[in-house]
Enzyme design. Sequence first.
Site, PDB file in Angstrom:
ATOM      1  N   TYR A  12      30.335  43.180  69.843  1.00 50.49           N
ATOM      2  CA  TYR A  12      30.227  44.567  69.358  1.00 50.49           C
ATOM      3  C   TYR A  12      30.773  44.735  67.942  1.00 50.49           C
ATOM      4  O   TYR A  12      30.293  45.580  67.191  1.00 50.49           O
ATOM      5  CB  TYR A  12      30.977  45.510  70.303  1.00 50.49           C
ATOM      6  CG  TYR A  12      30.257  45.731  71.603  1.00 50.49           C
ATOM      7  CD1 TYR A  12      29.283  46.714  71.716  1.00 50.49           C
ATOM      8  CD2 TYR A  12      30.516  44.937  72.714  1.00 50.49           C
ATOM      9  CE1 TYR A  12      28.602  46.915  72.897  1.00 50.49           C
ATOM     10  CE2 TYR A  12      29.839  45.125  73.908  1.00 50.49           C
ATOM     11  CZ  TYR A  12      28.881  46.115  73.993  1.00 50.49           C
ATOM     12  OH  TYR A  12      28.200  46.307  75.166  1.00 50.49           O
ATOM     13  N   ILE A  13      31.802  43.934  67.595  1.00 51.59           N
ATOM     14  CA  ILE A  13      32.405  44.055  66.272  1.00 51.59           C
ATOM     15  C   ILE A  13      31.838  43.023  65.302  1.00 51.59           C
ATOM     16  O   ILE A  13      31.411  43.354  64.194  1.00 51.59           O
ATOM     17  CB  ILE A  13      33.942  43.895  66.375  1.00 51.59           C
ATOM     18  CG1 ILE A  13      34.534  45.026  67.221  1.00 51.59           C
ATOM     19  CG2 ILE A  13      34.594  43.838  64.998  1.00 51.59           C
ATOM     20  CD1 ILE A  13      34.263  46.426  66.716  1.00 51.59           C
ATOM     21  N   ARG A 152      38.490  49.397  63.510  1.00 50.02           N
ATOM     22  CA  ARG A 152      38.812  50.691  64.129  1.00 50.02           C
ATOM     23  C   ARG A 152      37.580  51.547  64.332  1.00 50.02           C
ATOM     24  O   ARG A 152      37.671  52.766  64.453  1.00 50.02           O
ATOM     25  CB  ARG A 152      39.830  51.423  63.248  1.00 50.02           C
ATOM     26  CG  ARG A 152      41.105  50.604  63.082  1.00 50.02           C
ATOM     27  CD  ARG A 152      41.668  50.746  61.709  1.00 50.02           C
ATOM     28  NE  ARG A 152      42.585  51.871  61.641  1.00 50.02           N
ATOM     29  CZ  ARG A 152      42.708  52.650  60.579  1.00 50.02           C
ATOM     30  NH1 ARG A 152      41.957  52.456  59.522  1.00 50.02           N
ATOM     31  NH2 ARG A 152      43.577  53.631  60.566  1.00 50.02           N
ATOM     32  N   LYS A 204      47.194  49.250  64.453  1.00 46.33           N
ATOM     33  CA  LYS A 204      46.036  49.342  65.363  1.00 46.33           C
ATOM     34  C   LYS A 204      46.488  49.606  66.800  1.00 46.33           C
ATOM     35  O   LYS A 204      45.919  50.430  67.523  1.00 46.33           O
ATOM     36  CB  LYS A 204      45.235  48.038  65.278  1.00 46.33           C
ATOM     37  CG  LYS A 204      44.158  47.878  66.319  1.00 46.33           C
ATOM     38  CD  LYS A 204      42.999  48.819  66.123  1.00 46.33           C
ATOM     39  CE  LYS A 204      42.114  48.834  67.355  1.00 46.33           C
ATOM     40  NZ  LYS A 204      40.884  49.572  67.201  1.00 46.33           N
ATOM     41  N   ASN A 208      45.738  53.199  69.295  1.00 44.70           N
ATOM     42  CA  ASN A 208      45.173  53.271  70.643  1.00 44.70           C
ATOM     43  C   ASN A 208      46.203  53.735  71.660  1.00 44.70           C
ATOM     44  O   ASN A 208      45.860  54.412  72.629  1.00 44.70           O
ATOM     45  CB  ASN A 208      44.581  51.921  71.037  1.00 44.70           C
ATOM     46  CG  ASN A 208      43.252  51.703  70.339  1.00 44.70           C
ATOM     47  OD1 ASN A 208      42.621  52.663  69.908  1.00 44.70           O
ATOM     48  ND2 ASN A 208      42.838  50.469  70.213  1.00 44.70           N
ATOM     49  N   ARG A 211      46.477  57.474  71.615  1.00 44.03           N
ATOM     50  CA  ARG A 211      45.364  58.126  72.307  1.00 44.03           C
ATOM     51  C   ARG A 211      45.537  58.012  73.818  1.00 44.03           C
ATOM     52  O   ARG A 211      45.227  58.940  74.563  1.00 44.03           O
ATOM     53  CB  ARG A 211      44.043  57.547  71.820  1.00 44.03           C
ATOM     54  CG  ARG A 211      43.873  57.836  70.317  1.00 44.03           C
ATOM     55  CD  ARG A 211      42.630  57.237  69.761  1.00 44.03           C
ATOM     56  NE  ARG A 211      41.472  57.832  70.368  1.00 44.03           N
ATOM     57  CZ  ARG A 211      40.295  57.213  70.486  1.00 44.03           C
ATOM     58  NH1 ARG A 211      40.152  55.993  70.021  1.00 44.03           N
ATOM     59  NH2 ARG A 211      39.287  57.810  71.048  1.00 44.03           N
ATOM     60  N   CYS A 258      39.811  48.717  74.468  1.00 47.07           N
ATOM     61  CA  CYS A 258      40.896  49.022  73.534  1.00 47.07           C
ATOM     62  C   CYS A 258      41.988  49.893  74.149  1.00 47.07           C
ATOM     63  O   CYS A 258      43.100  49.428  74.347  1.00 47.07           O
ATOM     64  CB  CYS A 258      40.315  49.727  72.313  1.00 47.07           C
ATOM     65  SG  CYS A 258      39.146  48.700  71.410  1.00 47.07           S
ATOM     66  N   ARG A 324      33.268  47.384  80.267  1.00 39.76           N
ATOM     67  CA  ARG A 324      34.567  46.720  80.354  1.00 39.76           C
ATOM     68  C   ARG A 324      35.685  47.715  80.663  1.00 39.76           C
ATOM     69  O   ARG A 324      35.785  48.746  80.025  1.00 39.76           O
ATOM     70  CB  ARG A 324      34.871  45.982  79.036  1.00 39.76           C
ATOM     71  CG  ARG A 324      34.020  44.744  78.878  1.00 39.76           C
ATOM     72  CD  ARG A 324      34.229  44.103  77.544  1.00 39.76           C
ATOM     73  NE  ARG A 324      33.804  44.956  76.447  1.00 39.76           N
ATOM     74  CZ  ARG A 324      33.868  44.601  75.178  1.00 39.76           C
ATOM     75  NH1 ARG A 324      34.346  43.441  74.848  1.00 39.76           N
ATOM     76  NH2 ARG A 324      33.442  45.428  74.232  1.00 39.76           N
ATOM     77  N   LYS A 401      33.792  65.144  83.611  1.00 41.83           N
ATOM     78  CA  LYS A 401      33.845  65.112  82.145  1.00 41.83           C
ATOM     79  C   LYS A 401      33.575  66.474  81.511  1.00 41.83           C
ATOM     80  O   LYS A 401      33.498  66.576  80.285  1.00 41.83           O
ATOM     81  CB  LYS A 401      32.820  64.093  81.606  1.00 41.83           C
ATOM     82  CG  LYS A 401      33.034  62.667  82.093  1.00 41.83           C
ATOM     83  CD  LYS A 401      34.311  62.037  81.577  1.00 41.83           C
ATOM     84  CE  LYS A 401      34.259  61.725  80.109  1.00 41.83           C
ATOM     85  NZ  LYS A 401      35.501  61.068  79.655  1.00 41.83           N
TER      86      LYS A 401
HETATM   87  N1  NAD Z   1      34.258  46.992  70.813  1.00 38.67           N
HETATM   88  C1  NAD Z   1      34.982  47.877  70.170  1.00 38.67           C
HETATM   89  O1  NAD Z   1      34.700  49.049  70.139  1.00 38.67           O
HETATM   90  C2  NAD Z   1      36.193  47.457  69.360  1.00 38.67           C
HETATM   91  C3  NAD Z   1      36.722  48.357  68.428  1.00 38.67           C
HETATM   92  C4  NAD Z   1      37.802  47.964  67.673  1.00 38.67           C
HETATM   93  C5  NAD Z   1      38.353  46.709  67.868  1.00 38.67           C
HETATM   94  N2  NAD Z   1      37.847  45.861  68.787  1.00 38.67           N
HETATM   95  C6  NAD Z   1      38.460  44.553  68.944  1.00 38.67           C
HETATM   96  O2  NAD Z   1      37.618  43.584  68.343  1.00 38.67           O
HETATM   97  C7  NAD Z   1      37.701  42.342  69.054  1.00 38.67           C
HETATM   98  C8  NAD Z   1      36.313  41.911  69.483  1.00 38.67           C
HETATM   99  O3  NAD Z   1      35.806  42.883  70.374  1.00 38.67           O
HETATM  100  P1  NAD Z   1      34.267  42.958  70.751  1.00 38.67           P
HETATM  101  O4  NAD Z   1      34.087  44.268  71.418  1.00 38.67           O
HETATM  102  O5  NAD Z   1      33.420  42.621  69.578  1.00 38.67           O
HETATM  103  O6  NAD Z   1      34.179  41.773  71.828  1.00 38.67           O
HETATM  104  P2  NAD Z   1      32.841  41.128  72.428  1.00 38.67           P
HETATM  105  O7  NAD Z   1      33.218  40.523  73.726  1.00 38.67           O
HETATM  106  O8  NAD Z   1      31.721  42.100  72.352  1.00 38.67           O
HETATM  107  O9  NAD Z   1      32.503  39.961  71.393  1.00 38.67           O
HETATM  108  C9  NAD Z   1      33.301  38.871  71.198  1.00 38.67           C
HETATM  109  C10 NAD Z   1      32.409  37.652  71.029  1.00 38.67           C
HETATM  110  O10 NAD Z   1      33.245  36.558  70.706  1.00 38.67           O
HETATM  111  C11 NAD Z   1      32.671  35.402  71.294  1.00 38.67           C
HETATM  112  N3  NAD Z   1      33.692  34.349  71.326  1.00 38.67           N
HETATM  113  C12 NAD Z   1      34.754  34.206  72.145  1.00 38.67           C
HETATM  114  N4  NAD Z   1      35.462  33.122  71.809  1.00 38.67           N
HETATM  115  C13 NAD Z   1      34.843  32.566  70.747  1.00 38.67           C
HETATM  116  C14 NAD Z   1      35.102  31.424  69.932  1.00 38.67           C
HETATM  117  N5  NAD Z   1      36.144  30.645  70.164  1.00 38.67           N
HETATM  118  N6  NAD Z   1      34.238  31.146  68.949  1.00 38.67           N
HETATM  119  C15 NAD Z   1      33.156  31.931  68.719  1.00 38.67           C
HETATM  120  N7  NAD Z   1      32.867  33.020  69.440  1.00 38.67           N
HETATM  121  C16 NAD Z   1      33.709  33.338  70.443  1.00 38.67           C
HETATM  122  C17 NAD Z   1      32.208  35.883  72.652  1.00 38.67           C
HETATM  123  O11 NAD Z   1      31.239  35.025  73.200  1.00 38.67           O
HETATM  124  C18 NAD Z   1      31.657  37.260  72.298  1.00 38.67           C
HETATM  125  O12 NAD Z   1      30.274  37.249  72.017  1.00 38.67           O
HETATM  126  C19 NAD Z   1      38.672  42.602  70.212  1.00 38.67           C
HETATM  127  O13 NAD Z   1      39.956  42.217  69.828  1.00 38.67           O
HETATM  128  C20 NAD Z   1      38.631  44.102  70.368  1.00 38.67           C
HETATM  129  O14 NAD Z   1      39.818  44.608  70.921  1.00 38.67           O
HETATM  130  C21 NAD Z   1      36.761  46.204  69.524  1.00 38.67           C
END
Ligand code: NAD
Length: 428
Positions: A12-13, A152, A204, A208, A211, A258, A324, A401
């Site tokens: 997602y990020i 964020r 960071k 969270n 919130r 988060c 999640r 909600k």
């Molecule tokens: N999703 C959100 O809204 C959001 C917002 C802010 C911060 N974050 C933070 O960002 C980070 C990532 O979150 P996300 O939602 O993108 O997670 P996600 O699970 O969607 O994506 C993470 C990706 O990393 C890959 N991965 C894991 N280990 C790996 C490695 N060793 N090498 C290469 N790829 C690897 C996974 O296969 C997965 O596709 C987390 O710490 C999360 O807390 C997420």
Amino acid sequence: MNKKVCVIGLGYIGLPTAVMFANHGVQVHGVDINEKAVNMIKQKQLHIEEEGLQERLNHAIDSGKFTVSTTPEEADVFIIAVPSPINEDKTANLDYVRDATKSLVPYLRKGNLVILESTVPPRTVEDVMLPILKETNLEIGTELFVSHSPERVIPGRIFEELTNNDRIVGGINEESARLTAELYRTFVKGTIHLTDATTAEMVKVIENTYRDVNIAFANELAKISEKIGINVWEAIRLANFHPRVNIHLPGPGVGGHCIAVDPWFLVELEPELAKIIRLARDTNDSMPEYTALKMKRILEEKGIQHGRVALFGLAFKGNVDDMRESPSLEVIHHLERLGIDYTAYDPHIKENRLSRQTQHIEEAVSHADMIVILTDHNEFKSLQPELVDHKVRTKIIFDTKNCIDRQMWEKEGYEVYLLGDAKNVPKM
Ligand SMILES: NC(=O)c1ccc[n+]([C@@H]2O[C@H](COP(=O)([O-])OP(=O)(O)OC[C@H]3O[C@@H](n4cnc5c(N)ncnc54)[C@H](O)[C@@H]3O)[C@@H](O)[C@H]2O)c1
């Protein structure tokens, strides 16, 4: 910017970030250990849902600026955006961050910059990443630069927020922070604030946690309001007219990657001190059971034996496909414990991941005694009673909600229950 960026973790990020750099002319190599995701991205297919991502991914790949594979490549900058979940016992699981950092070691060269974007407990860069990065034999801070720049953004509006949000950049030294800020200026229009890595990690986690505590407060107010005979949504709405009050909203629990996770980082670090934080977590974690018990009481009060509920919403929040830590899963767990029959429906969760999940709204409401809104997807906010009327067995809708048009449903003969509203509250 003629630097090459390697993004580790294309979820997602990571994927939106990689695409964003590529579409601003930066050569980007994306890496993910999930082979299926890599193959899909190569074919311009999405493995996650995000507004505006498809066209941006198409453009990034067509322009030749974005390549993907399961292994890193040499680059100038490495951005790590891998998961940072908690274990069963609520301690931080930093295995992904550790593994991702290790995977970079063979590719790191003098002058490189490593940026951690994942949300992590304070001191992770210093205590977990730096010892691994020292294996490169590069001198940290002069030959290899390292920083933390927490992401964020909010899912659903990632591109807008990647561009316009302020950004926190914490370096292990000033040069690391400076180089990191310079990189993000490629597309960030918000202010970039420089600090040290541990403060950035704390910022960071604080955001969270703030919130989570605020939502716990709202949930507590919801329970009190039901007892004292008022509607909490109205009370919070009015209180928020005060210029220095900003109370969040109650609901069936707190989910996602988060808000339900990060406060535990502080609890683990300082269990004796993080008292309000711990209590807030427990309060929010109590909401799915509270919600399930309320369903049970509604059915009992209506004299419905062996009732069946249609759960609307499996995602942890509205208009996303992310399950999640979703409170809906906990609600289901408690319904099963209470022996209440249910079917779950979520238009954003395109594959059936649960045994009682359906992709069809008609099937979800078939012979249902109560529709329960657990997620405020737009599809539920605008749902017309006629669509489900002919299938339901009993006209009851329970909105956790406060997102449906209550009057419209009441006009159609539905009994409407609202979490935190004393009107129609069953005896708890
Ligand atoms: N999703 C959100 O809204 C959001 C917002 C802010 C911060 N974050 C933070 O960002 C980070 C990532 O979150 P996300 O939602 O993108 O997670 P996600 O699970 O969607 O994506 C993470 C990706 O990393 C890959 N991965 C894991 N280990 C790996 C490695 N060793 N090498 C290469 N790829 C690897 C996974 O296969 C997965 O596709 C987390 O710490 C999360 O807390 C997420």
